[in-house]
Design a protein around this motif. Structure first.
Motif, short mmCIF file in Angstrom:
data_model
loop_
_atom_site.label_atom_id
_atom_site.label_comp_id
_atom_site.label_asym_id
_atom_site.label_seq_id
_atom_site.Cartn_x
_atom_site.Cartn_y
_atom_site.Cartn_z
N THR A 40 9.69 3.97 -4.08
CA THR A 40 9.21 3.75 -5.45
C THR A 40 10.12 2.76 -6.18
OG1 THR A 40 10.40 5.74 -6.18
CG2 THR A 40 8.10 5.99 -5.62
N ASP A 49 0.62 -6.74 -2.59
CA ASP A 49 -0.72 -6.15 -2.62
C ASP A 49 -0.94 -5.10 -1.54
OD1 ASP A 49 -0.64 -8.05 -0.62
OD2 ASP A 49 -2.71 -8.69 -0.90
N ARG A 60 9.13 -0.69 -4.94
CA ARG A 60 7.80 -1.07 -5.42
C ARG A 60 7.80 -1.37 -6.92
NH1 ARG A 60 4.89 -3.25 -1.95
NH2 ARG A 60 2.91 -2.63 -2.88
N HIS A 74 -1.39 2.28 -9.63
CA HIS A 74 -2.00 0.95 -9.51
C HIS A 74 -1.07 -0.15 -9.99
CE1 HIS A 74 -5.81 2.70 -8.32
NE2 HIS A 74 -5.73 3.54 -9.34
N GLU A 75 -0.15 0.19 -10.87
CA GLU A 75 0.78 -0.82 -11.39
C GLU A 75 1.82 -1.23 -10.36
OE1 GLU A 75 2.55 0.45 -15.00
OE2 GLU A 75 0.72 0.20 -16.20
N ILE A 76 2.26 -0.30 -9.52
CA ILE A 76 3.33 -0.62 -8.58
C ILE A 76 2.88 -0.58 -7.12
CG2 ILE A 76 5.03 0.29 -10.21
CD1 ILE A 76 5.46 2.63 -8.28
N TYR A 103 4.62 7.54 -12.72
CA TYR A 103 4.23 6.15 -12.91
C TYR A 103 2.74 5.99 -12.62
CZ TYR A 103 5.10 6.48 -7.89
OH TYR A 103 5.12 6.90 -6.58
N ASP A 104 2.21 4.81 -12.97
CA ASP A 104 0.82 4.49 -12.66
C ASP A 104 0.78 3.89 -11.26
OD1 ASP A 104 -1.69 3.37 -12.36
OD2 ASP A 104 -1.81 2.60 -14.41
#
Length: 376
Positions: A108, A95, A111, A133-135, A130-131
């Motif tokens: 990346t 988080d 993550r 918030h997803e990673i 990539y998104d």
């Protein structure tokens, strides 16, 4: 940790004034101040870190090859910096949030970015691969140092939300001369933001050596802002992990930001548009090749009986697979119409974008009209 000034001429090659747990030959340094931070890192965990670094190196090599073959517009290689990227990124919690520069492929990867996450933006198919918030990682920043301000803003938001997450941001030695980085440290120190600044000192700001802009080790700058710092061997993944855990603990426990200078080396060009042979010599390259982050971990694991042919074959197979996945994903991408570059620029409808889209569409249609004229 106390520092003494290092002569400018020695800044590029001096690797003695750093915290280190593994020598270049893979020997473990005992009774070090950093030992408590990696007391749980056994050979199994070190094998995992080696695997991560090996896969990152293979992803990086595939990115270089794809760019040379015309499949990517640009690539910023990270060979030689695997320990810095993997050691710092793996120390983060799920988080926590990362703000990388354009070279942090390893961040990346750690993550959780998939094959498309390394190449989509470099191929020009989207603004981001990539998104975020997803990673838990922001879009890699191209503007030098801008991500540090974003990281501090995010960290101040965490404070106001009452969370205990930490923000980490990565940048090169050249970025430390940018106003953004210095302004970010002022704000982080002033507000006690939970931010870890990671300077990947890879010895060159594009083509200029670090000694041209840094009269003393970069880690000595942070205390001037009220931020504790550590200078670590960026090619020693064990020491980097320890330093990052120290910095994260400092930030997470409400003591404000921390700064790490990871002394490493960029083995390849600044980007695929650069020719490093014009500004550095082969002897320098070979000196740093002897400090390779992967070979020193391999040497240590072999001394512990934890690196055999079976493990090497397993890592090689995993590297082959991830490289094949990156390549097939890249080659399988369908290019979106050029006009879509204007999509998602604003969250809400915007008349200015509509006007630009109309103009750009007419511009593109003009090429089609010219082609029809030629065909007649």
């Amino acid at each position: 940790m106390m520092y003494t000034p290092t002569p400018v001429a020695d800044l590029n090659t001096d690797v003695d004034d750093v915290a280190r747990l593994l020598t270049a030959d893979g020997e473990r340094i005992a009774d070090h101040d950093l030992d408590p931070w990696v007391a749980d890192v056994d050979t199994h965990m070190l094998r995992d870190l080696y695997r991560d670094m090996a896969l990152l190196r293979r992803i990086d090599a595939e990115g270089m090859a794809l760019q040379r073959q015309g499949q990517l517009g640009l690539w910023a290689p990270c060979q030689g910096q695997e320990a810095t990227q993997i050691g710092t990124a793996r120390a983060l919690r799920v988080d926590d949030f990362a703000f990388p520069s354009y070279r942090e492929t390893g961040v990346t990867y750690a993550r959780g970015a998939g094959p498309a996450g390394y190449v989509r933006a470099w191929r020009g198919e989207a603004h981001s691969s990539y998104d975020p918030h997803e990673i838990g990682a922001a879009i890699p920043q191209i503007i030098i140092g801008a991500q540090t301000l974003h990281a501090v803003g995010y960290g101040m938001g965490i404070q106001r939300d009452g969370g205990d997450q930490v923000v980490a941001t990565w940048f090169g030695d050249g970025a430390t001369s940018q106003g953004d980085v210095n302004e970010a440290m002022v704000f982080a120190a002033s507000y006690g933001a939970p931010v870890v600044f990671v300077c990947s000192n890879n010895q060159y700001a594009i083509s200029e050596p670090v000694g041209l802009q840094a009269q003393v080790p970069i880690a000595r700058r942070a205390p001037g802002f009220g931020i504790p710092s550590m200078r670590v061997d960026g090619n020693d993944v064990l020491a980097v992990t320890a330093a990052m855990r120290w910095a994260i603990d400092h930030a997470r426990t409400g003591r404000g930001p921390a700064f790490i200078e990871a002394v490493t080396y960029r083995m390849g060009p600044h980007t695929t548009s650069d020719d490093p042979t014009r500004y550095r010599d082969k002897d320098e390259l070979e000196r740093w090749r002897a400090r390779d982050p992967l070979t020193r971990v391999e040497a240590y694991l072999r001394s512990q009986g934890a690196f055999d042919d079976e493990f090497a074959a397993d890592v090689a197979a995993a590297a082959d697979k991830i490289a094949a996945d990156v390549r097939s994903t890249c080659l399988g991408m369908t290019s979106a119409p050029p006009v879509t570059i204007l999509d998602n620029v604003y969250a809400e409808p915007h008349a200015g974008i509509d006007e630009e889209r109309t103009w750009f569409t007419a511009y593109l249609d003009g090429f089609a009209e010219s082609e029809r004229e030629v065909s007649r």
